[in-house]
Motif scaffolding. Sequence first.
Motif, PDB file in Angstrom:
ATOM      1  N   VAL A  95      47.406  35.095  50.075  1.00 39.99           N
ATOM      2  CA  VAL A  95      48.512  34.294  49.745  1.00 39.99           C
ATOM      3  C   VAL A  95      49.621  35.435  48.799  1.00 39.99           C
ATOM      4  CG1 VAL A  95      48.006  32.023  50.475  1.00 39.99           C
ATOM      5  CG2 VAL A  95      47.552  33.247  48.302  1.00 39.99           C
ATOM      6  N   TYR A  96      48.420  35.867  48.248  1.00 41.65           N
ATOM      7  CA  TYR A  96      49.268  37.256  47.353  1.00 41.65           C
ATOM      8  C   TYR A  96      48.824  38.708  47.254  1.00 41.65           C
ATOM      9  CZ  TYR A  96      52.210  38.643  43.807  1.00 41.65           C
ATOM     10  OH  TYR A  96      53.157  39.499  42.301  1.00 41.65           O
ATOM     11  N   SER A  97      49.896  39.232  47.996  1.00 46.64           N
ATOM     12  CA  SER A  97      49.946  40.600  48.135  1.00 46.64           C
ATOM     13  C   SER A  97      50.278  41.733  47.213  1.00 46.64           C
ATOM     14  CB  SER A  97      50.143  41.208  49.725  1.00 46.64           C
ATOM     15  OG  SER A  97      50.171  42.645  49.676  1.00 46.64           O
ATOM     16  N   HIS A  98      49.469  42.650  46.340  1.00 46.47           N
ATOM     17  CA  HIS A  98      49.982  43.592  45.693  1.00 46.47           C
ATOM     18  C   HIS A  98      51.104  44.315  46.649  1.00 46.47           C
ATOM     19  CE1 HIS A  98      48.800  41.601  41.979  1.00 46.47           C
ATOM     20  NE2 HIS A  98      47.500  41.052  42.231  1.00 46.47           N
ATOM     21  N   TYR A  99      50.084  45.226  47.782  1.00 45.92           N
ATOM     22  CA  TYR A  99      50.972  46.073  48.520  1.00 45.92           C
ATOM     23  C   TYR A  99      51.998  45.636  49.412  1.00 45.92           C
ATOM     24  CZ  TYR A  99      46.670  47.500  46.913  1.00 45.92           C
ATOM     25  OH  TYR A  99      45.261  47.867  46.698  1.00 45.92           O
ATOM     26  N   PHE A 100      52.010  44.175  50.246  1.00 42.67           N
ATOM     27  CA  PHE A 100      52.921  44.065  50.897  1.00 42.67           C
ATOM     28  C   PHE A 100      54.199  42.711  50.182  1.00 42.67           C
ATOM     29  CE2 PHE A 100      49.145  45.504  53.323  1.00 42.67           C
ATOM     30  CZ  PHE A 100      49.634  46.553  53.623  1.00 42.67           C
ATOM     31  N   GLY A 113      45.200  35.359  37.377  1.00 44.24           N
ATOM     32  CA  GLY A 113      44.421  36.466  36.735  1.00 44.24           C
ATOM     33  C   GLY A 113      44.473  37.725  38.761  1.00 44.24           C
ATOM     34  N   TRP A 114      45.167  37.051  39.140  1.00 41.84           N
ATOM     35  CA  TRP A 114      44.789  37.852  40.800  1.00 41.84           C
ATOM     36  C   TRP A 114      47.011  38.446  41.180  1.00 41.84           C
ATOM     37  CZ3 TRP A 114      43.077  39.867  43.962  1.00 41.84           C
ATOM     38  CH2 TRP A 114      43.150  40.781  45.513  1.00 41.84           C
ATOM     39  N   THR A 115      46.873  37.048  40.790  1.00 42.44           N
ATOM     40  CA  THR A 115      48.989  38.090  41.040  1.00 42.44           C
ATOM     41  C   THR A 115      49.705  38.490  40.040  1.00 42.44           C
ATOM     42  OG1 THR A 115      49.674  36.564  39.444  1.00 42.44           O
ATOM     43  CG2 THR A 115      49.630  35.285  42.418  1.00 42.44           C
ATOM     44  N   GLU A 116      49.135  38.832  39.156  1.00 43.39           N
ATOM     45  CA  GLU A 116      48.914  39.331  37.734  1.00 43.39           C
ATOM     46  C   GLU A 116      48.374  40.799  37.775  1.00 43.39           C
ATOM     47  OE1 GLU A 116      50.394  37.762  34.212  1.00 43.39           O
ATOM     48  OE2 GLU A 116      51.800  35.957  35.403  1.00 43.39           O
ATOM     49  N   ASP A 117      47.623  40.192  38.096  1.00 41.22           N
ATOM     50  CA  ASP A 117      46.772  41.748  37.587  1.00 41.22           C
ATOM     51  C   ASP A 117      45.552  42.444  38.925  1.00 41.22           C
ATOM     52  OD1 ASP A 117      47.067  40.971  34.732  1.00 41.22           O
ATOM     53  OD2 ASP A 117      45.565  40.322  34.113  1.00 41.22           O
ATOM     54  N   GLY A 118      45.675  41.339  39.689  1.00 37.21           N
ATOM     55  CA  GLY A 118      45.058  42.230  40.856  1.00 37.21           C
ATOM     56  C   GLY A 118      43.681  42.275  40.493  1.00 37.21           C
ATOM     57  N   ASP A 119      42.746  41.220  39.545  1.00 32.38           N
ATOM     58  CA  ASP A 119      41.477  40.701  39.191  1.00 32.38           C
ATOM     59  C   ASP A 119      40.486  40.625  40.167  1.00 32.38           C
ATOM     60  OD1 ASP A 119      39.156  40.947  37.843  1.00 32.38           O
ATOM     61  OD2 ASP A 119      39.740  40.488  36.308  1.00 32.38           O
ATOM     62  N   THR A 120      39.762  41.208  40.999  1.00 31.35           N
ATOM     63  CA  THR A 120      39.108  40.836  41.698  1.00 31.35           C
ATOM     64  C   THR A 120      38.560  39.664  41.749  1.00 31.35           C
ATOM     65  OG1 THR A 120      36.672  42.350  41.665  1.00 31.35           O
ATOM     66  CG2 THR A 120      38.774  42.762  43.282  1.00 31.35           C
ATOM     67  N   ARG A 121      37.828  39.309  40.256  1.00 32.86           N
ATOM     68  CA  ARG A 121      37.316  38.037  39.553  1.00 32.86           C
ATOM     69  C   ARG A 121      37.867  36.566  40.239  1.00 32.86           C
ATOM     70  NH1 ARG A 121      35.970  40.225  33.946  1.00 32.86           N
ATOM     71  NH2 ARG A 121      38.628  40.220  34.399  1.00 32.86           N
ATOM     72  N   TYR A 122      39.035  37.205  40.343  1.00 30.95           N
ATOM     73  CA  TYR A 122      40.079  35.728  40.030  1.00 30.95           C
ATOM     74  C   TYR A 122      40.962  35.584  41.805  1.00 30.95           C
ATOM     75  CZ  TYR A 122      39.563  36.141  35.661  1.00 30.95           C
ATOM     76  OH  TYR A 122      39.369  35.572  33.754  1.00 30.95           O
TER      77      TYR A 122
END
Length: 333
Positions: A154-159, A191-200
């Motif tokens: 739902v949220y891509s840091h690359y696209f 944790g995912w949308t801002e940090d891209g942390d795989t734990r979140y």
Amino acid sequence: MLAQLKNATLLRIATLIILGFVALAAGPAAQADGPEDKTPHQDKLHTAVSSDGSPTIYLARARAAQVEDGKPADMDRLALTQSESGLEPAPKGNPQGESGIASLDPDRRERVGPPTSFPYPAIAHLEVTFRGISSTCTGFFIGPHTVATTGGCVYSHYFGGWARSVRVIAGRDDLSSYGSQYAIRFHSVRGWTEDGDTRYDYGAVILPNDDLGNRVGWFGFISLRDNQLNGLGVHWAGYPRDKPYGTMWRHSGDIAWLKPRQVFGMDPLNGGPSGAPWWYLQERGPYVVAIRSYYAEHYCEVTEEYERCSSAESAGSTRITQAVVDNLRAWKQ
């Protein structure tokens, strides 16, 4: 004249003081992306965010809840036993090789077709469009209008951030399905949308109504302790990209090893099943314990005498912890 000027100055000062108190009482202005969520947990990286800036509303009872029951499809309301699910019983305990390391590499996937018995209709093929690219993922219903998936779907840091569109196709088998809808809103956590942390790495999509979810049913989800998860026999099913497009495949095995926010185990690394449920069966039905991610690691066993690592990468999944339960429960309301 001087007295009048002094009185006017005092009046202006008093007015400014009053306006200052009013501004303080009103509090800070709302941010453009919506008010800050009041999270019922301590880890701020689990703070929920949404594609349209709407806040997540948490229920007071979610603070103590560790389990959320699912709903079987209308055609199959009775709770499933392991034999009724159509899957072979998962082995008990970790499968051991000669080295004592969990066996991770056999590709024992089986095609689910057509997915007529619950919970397979409640697993969805996601057709996702980001800025300039289209992709596919897997999701699973956790409520009548809510489909859980991985954060990267739902949220891509690359696209370009949030997905442009997500089409949810329930119980797909090639060209047939139980129906489809386009999501109207997406959720994930900071944790995912801002940090891209795989734990979140988890999220959800919201559908426009309850029609599709009520047709196929939905999974329960549960937060288990380490001693309950370690070696637990689980199942997953999803839509791998190395198989014919739009076909569902399943796998069974044991959880190989744990981390505080992740579990690792049995299925081959492939992008398509990202967002698939890892579940185990209780008398009341299937309960999801982790959400499949694309993240992978090599499993290593360390003792006083030796350190050995497996040759195969094990796909990781975001563990259903209490904070994840809180967010999934709130997103399904």
